[in-house]
Write a protein that holds these residues in place. Structure first.
Motif, short mmCIF file in Angstrom:
data_model
loop_
_atom_site.label_atom_id
_atom_site.label_comp_id
_atom_site.label_asym_id
_atom_site.label_seq_id
_atom_site.Cartn_x
_atom_site.Cartn_y
_atom_site.Cartn_z
N ILE A 116 38.78 121.91 161.00
CA ILE A 116 39.80 122.82 160.48
C ILE A 116 41.04 122.05 160.03
O ILE A 116 41.40 121.02 160.60
CB ILE A 116 40.20 123.89 161.52
CG1 ILE A 116 40.68 123.24 162.82
CG2 ILE A 116 39.04 124.82 161.80
CD1 ILE A 116 41.19 124.24 163.86
N SER A 152 45.04 128.25 163.10
CA SER A 152 43.87 129.10 162.90
C SER A 152 43.88 129.82 161.55
O SER A 152 42.94 130.54 161.23
CB SER A 152 43.79 130.15 164.01
OG SER A 152 44.87 131.08 163.89
N ARG A 157 38.51 124.31 155.62
CA ARG A 157 37.76 124.08 156.84
C ARG A 157 36.28 123.88 156.53
O ARG A 157 35.83 124.27 155.45
CB ARG A 157 37.93 125.27 157.79
CG ARG A 157 37.71 126.61 157.08
CD ARG A 157 37.85 127.81 158.00
NE ARG A 157 39.21 127.99 158.50
CZ ARG A 157 39.56 128.99 159.31
NH1 ARG A 157 38.66 129.88 159.69
NH2 ARG A 157 40.80 129.10 159.74
N ASP A 180 40.05 134.60 159.43
CA ASP A 180 40.23 133.16 159.60
C ASP A 180 40.50 132.80 161.06
O ASP A 180 39.98 131.80 161.57
CB ASP A 180 41.37 132.65 158.73
CG ASP A 180 40.97 132.50 157.26
OD1 ASP A 180 39.77 132.53 156.97
OD2 ASP A 180 41.87 132.34 156.42
N LEU A 184 37.42 131.58 164.55
CA LEU A 184 37.66 130.36 165.32
C LEU A 184 37.67 130.64 166.82
O LEU A 184 37.12 129.88 167.62
CB LEU A 184 38.97 129.70 164.90
CG LEU A 184 39.07 129.25 163.44
CD1 LEU A 184 40.34 128.42 163.23
CD2 LEU A 184 37.85 128.46 163.01
N ASN A 196 40.56 118.74 164.26
CA ASN A 196 41.72 119.12 163.44
C ASN A 196 42.06 117.99 162.48
O ASN A 196 42.17 116.83 162.88
CB ASN A 196 42.92 119.40 164.34
CG ASN A 196 42.69 120.59 165.26
OD1 ASN A 196 42.90 121.74 164.88
ND2 ASN A 196 42.25 120.33 166.49
#
Length: 249
Positions: A116, A152, A157, A180, A184, A196
């Motif tokens: 992400i 988030s 992603r 979205d 997650l 990340n």
């Protein structure tokens, strides 16, 4: 990387889509463009680009169903094509296309992980949107019992489809902006690891945002409330996973 694809949700975003597809075309991967009920002008542009680019797979919603549903449609199409991963990137020019290779590389290094974007904003970000993100982050951290999800709401992603599709088939999602964040949290509930990736995010001059302050904030609130109830039901399992993870280090 042959099992990867791109998923691009589009709703009346004509300004950057052609340049984006030209950039993605160099990767020689399927580009799944989901036309989420765009107007006649944008729809015609997408159909023209579908004929122009060999790797474009155009999927169309007759009426607008929301970004979340557009992404879900794109992910399901990727699975139908026999693919294992899908990189989602928005069509409004906010994301740094130079980081696409970095996202794909991180996913290949961690194929079971959800990769992400962790946005690095410049001065173009509206302050109201920026502050609102932090409220969502807090709810996500509470509902996932984890700080592993740094942001988030970034639509940049890579989804591992083997973990994602079963959740899409069994859970009820908010079909617009809340998706979205919600997907997650639900992936975290299934103990999917996260990676990340810091990436620059801008709000370009011709960028078009379809975020509706009242409708989408209400949708986000409902999604977070539903997730909080779900977190409480799963609390023993989540605590067990959290404890197991700490002892495995």
């Amino acid at each position: 990387m042959s099992n990867y694809s791109f998923v691009i949700p589009v709703y009346n975003h004509p300004h950057y889509i052609q340049a984006l597809l030209e950039h993605l075309n160099d990767f020689a991967l399927p580009m799944i463009v989901v036309n989420d009920g765009s107007d006649v002008e944008c729809t015609q542009l997408l159909r023209t680009l579908d004929e122009q680019f060999e790797h474009v797979v155009l999927v169309e919603h007759e009426i607008n169903q929301g970004k979340g549903q557009a992404v879900m449609t794109g992910l399901q199409k990727a699975l139908d094509l026999g693919l294992s991963h899908a990189l989602q990137i928005d069509s409004d020019g906010q994301h740094d296309w130079n980081d696409i290779a970095k996202f794909l590389d991180m996913s290949q290094q961690h194929p079971k992980a959800m990769v992400i974007g962790q946005p690095i904003f410049d001065d173009t970000v509206p302050k109201g949107r920026l502050y609102g993100r932090y409220a969502t982050h807090i709810w996500v951290w509470i509902n996932s019992l984890s700080f592993e999800i740094k942001d988030s709401m970034c639509g940049f992603r890579v989804y591992p489809l083997a973990a994602t599709i079963p959740i899409l088939n069994t859970a009820k999602f908010q079909s617009r902006m809340g998706f979205d964040s919600e997907i997650l949290v639900r992936l975290k509930w299934e103990n999917v690891p996260f990676v990340n990736v810091p990436t620059k995010v801008i709000y370009p001059e011709q960028g078009i945002s379809h975020f509706d302050v009242w409708r989408d904030n209400l949708g986000l609130t409902k999604a977070h409330s539903r997730l909080f109830a779900g977190m409480l039901l799963r609390l023993p399992k989540l605590l067990k996973n959290k404890y197991k993870g700490s002892t495995d280090v």
